[in-house]
Design an enzyme around this catalytic site. Sequence first.
Site, PDB file in Angstrom:
ATOM      1  N   GLU A   1       0.791  -1.234   0.000  1.00 15.81           N
ATOM      2  CA  GLU A   1       0.000   0.000   0.000  1.00 15.81           C
ATOM      3  C   GLU A   1       0.827   1.289   0.000  1.00 15.81           C
ATOM      4  OE1 GLU A   1      -2.765  -0.391   3.277  1.00 15.81           O
ATOM      5  OE2 GLU A   1      -3.739  -2.134   2.377  1.00 15.81           O
TER       6      GLU A   1
ATOM      7  N   ASN B   1       2.038  -5.246  -3.056  1.00 15.75           N
ATOM      8  CA  ASN B   1       0.639  -5.557  -2.770  1.00 15.75           C
ATOM      9  C   ASN B   1      -0.151  -4.259  -2.559  1.00 15.75           C
ATOM     10  OD1 ASN B   1      -1.220  -7.790  -2.102  1.00 15.75           O
ATOM     11  ND2 ASN B   1      -1.234  -6.949  -0.024  1.00 15.75           N
TER      12      ASN B   1
ATOM     13  N   HIS C   1     -10.284  -6.406  -2.254  1.00 11.05           N
ATOM     14  CA  HIS C   1     -11.374  -6.123  -1.318  1.00 11.05           C
ATOM     15  C   HIS C   1     -12.425  -5.376  -2.130  1.00 11.05           C
ATOM     16  CE1 HIS C   1      -9.107  -7.446   2.141  1.00 11.05           C
ATOM     17  NE2 HIS C   1      -8.090  -6.656   1.796  1.00 11.05           N
TER      18      HIS C   1
ATOM     19  N   GLU D   1      -6.121 -10.795  -1.309  1.00  9.06           N
ATOM     20  CA  GLU D   1      -6.911 -10.596  -0.072  1.00  9.06           C
ATOM     21  C   GLU D   1      -8.401 -10.520  -0.399  1.00  9.06           C
ATOM     22  OE1 GLU D   1      -5.506  -7.294   2.279  1.00  9.06           O
ATOM     23  OE2 GLU D   1      -3.400  -7.760   1.928  1.00  9.06           O
TER      24      GLU D   1
ATOM     25  N   ASP E   1     -12.276 -10.423  -0.689  1.00  5.32           N
ATOM     26  CA  ASP E   1     -13.582 -10.548  -0.047  1.00  5.32           C
ATOM     27  C   ASP E   1     -14.512  -9.573  -0.766  1.00  5.32           C
ATOM     28  OD1 ASP E   1     -12.668  -8.116   1.107  1.00  5.32           O
ATOM     29  OD2 ASP E   1     -12.298  -9.040   3.052  1.00  5.32           O
TER      30      ASP E   1
HETATM   31  C1  XIL Z   1      -6.525  -6.196   8.277  1.00  3.01           C
HETATM   32  C2  XIL Z   1      -6.884  -7.317   9.246  1.00  3.01           C
HETATM   33  O1  XIL Z   1      -7.745  -8.209   8.599  1.00  3.01           O
HETATM   34  C3  XIL Z   1      -7.528  -6.763  10.477  1.00  3.01           C
HETATM   35  O2  XIL Z   1      -7.725  -7.777  11.432  1.00  3.01           O
HETATM   36  C4  XIL Z   1      -6.673  -5.645  11.067  1.00  3.01           C
HETATM   37  O3  XIL Z   1      -7.364  -5.045  12.136  1.00  3.01           O
HETATM   38  C5  XIL Z   1      -6.356  -4.606  10.037  1.00  3.01           C
HETATM   39  O4  XIL Z   1      -5.757  -5.218   8.910  1.00  3.01           O
HETATM   40  N1  XIL Z   1      -5.074  -4.703   3.651  1.00  3.01           N
HETATM   41  C6  XIL Z   1      -4.079  -5.491   4.173  1.00  3.01           C
HETATM   42  C7  XIL Z   1      -4.357  -6.354   5.333  1.00  3.01           C
HETATM   43  O5  XIL Z   1      -2.991  -5.559   3.581  1.00  3.01           O
HETATM   44  O6  XIL Z   1      -3.229  -6.543   6.141  1.00  3.01           O
HETATM   45  C8  XIL Z   1      -5.493  -5.797   6.163  1.00  3.01           C
HETATM   46  O7  XIL Z   1      -5.784  -6.724   7.196  1.00  3.01           O
HETATM   47  C9  XIL Z   1      -6.693  -5.537   5.293  1.00  3.01           C
HETATM   48  C10 XIL Z   1      -6.380  -4.520   4.233  1.00  3.01           C
END
Ligand code: XIL
Length: 436
Positions: free
Chosen positions: A236, A284, A320, A351, A353
Amino acid sequence: MRSTSLAFLLSAFLCTIGCSDDDGAGETGGAGPTGGTGGAGATSGPGSTTSGSGGAGATSGSGGDAATSTSSTTSGAGGDAATSTSSTTSGTGGSAPAARRVPAASANSLREAGEKANPPILIGAAISGGGLNDNNYKRVAAAEHNYVTAENEMKWDALEPNPGQFSWGAADNIVNWARSNNMKVKGHTLVWHSQLPGWMNSMTGAAQVEQAMRRHIENVMGHFKDRVNHWDVVNEAVLTDSDTGVGNPRMRPTVFFNALGERYLDLAFQIAREQDPTAKLYYNDYSIDARNEKADFVYEMIKGMVERGVPIDGVGLQMHIGPPNNVAGGEDVAYNLRRFADLGLEVLISEMDINRCGNVVSASDQLTYYHDIVEACFVMPECVGITFWGINDGRSWLNTWSTARCNGQSSQSLLFNDQYQKKETYNRVLDALLGR
Ligand code: XIL
């Protein structure tokens, strides 16, 4: 077995120097169903010249100035695949078949579908230490996946809470559990602005920050050497005004960027490479799955790194979908995966969802997106893994994430319900992995 996959790789390689396309990547002009914000088209420029796709090379210039299509020969890490000749070959006679992953004929789990595909593809899940106290969670996690990302336990604040003082217990737990179930692990994440301990977040001075970053990467990779050989090296690094990837894309002002400038990325990858010459090293990010300003900006940033010979192996699109991030459809994702792969890189969905909160994504759109986005990755041999961000809805991070619009309600974002039963989302993902 071996010769089939060699033949397959050969055809994949041939394809990079000019296949007519039928893999659905990239060619569709329109932005598809992506609601997005601010309209997809806003982002004109790069890659719009990406002719038929399927073939590499085509990703010529940036900024819409296709004339300067000198680059794209890059190669860099990840190997030779991208030594693109020119796009002029595409569309001619096209005898070689487009490179597509071949699905298994049948499978009883996501994991099996991934393992039996040719080439295989990793099927991952974010795993939490808390989840591993629950036998149902563990059973489903291991039966359905062969790739693990620790949800929080390998972040900086967890591993190095005090300067130079490391705490491995929770991470070792997850890594050892994964290995005992024959699952690979991706280390997540070495350099990130979030979940940084206060002492690191407030550090200033180029030499100090560089030294702390080096110490962290070396110790963490050193500790997990031989157990973890995939790493999110930088997470990020790019920011836009909105989390949906729209508005004023720029380097995120982090402790690393503020002290070292953009070169902190090159440095992080170089240190990681010195530490492990064979590890897969990934960048990422989120909201780079749709056609938007952030995706274009990150594409240019990564292209620059590849051209400079920075040892990067691939790019993870977090995926996401829905609040707080963007909405992307299968065609948008295919477009972005393709242009990163055409730089000679691996790509991953890292990641995934799909959040139903706030009704930004309807129930039926959620099913369509799950199928089409997984398919977009699955058909590409360069797409090496698909990781879901959790196992069951009840444990999803989105339920309590302040900008996810769930306010404690279930995000209904994953593949299993709270009784660990398969949801319709699971069926659509399995369909995509089986080429249906
Ligand atoms: C999130 C976790 O799922 C949570 O439990 C935590 O509170 C915050 O981070 N991008 C990422 C992940 O790269 O590491 C994040 O994970 C979600 C967004």
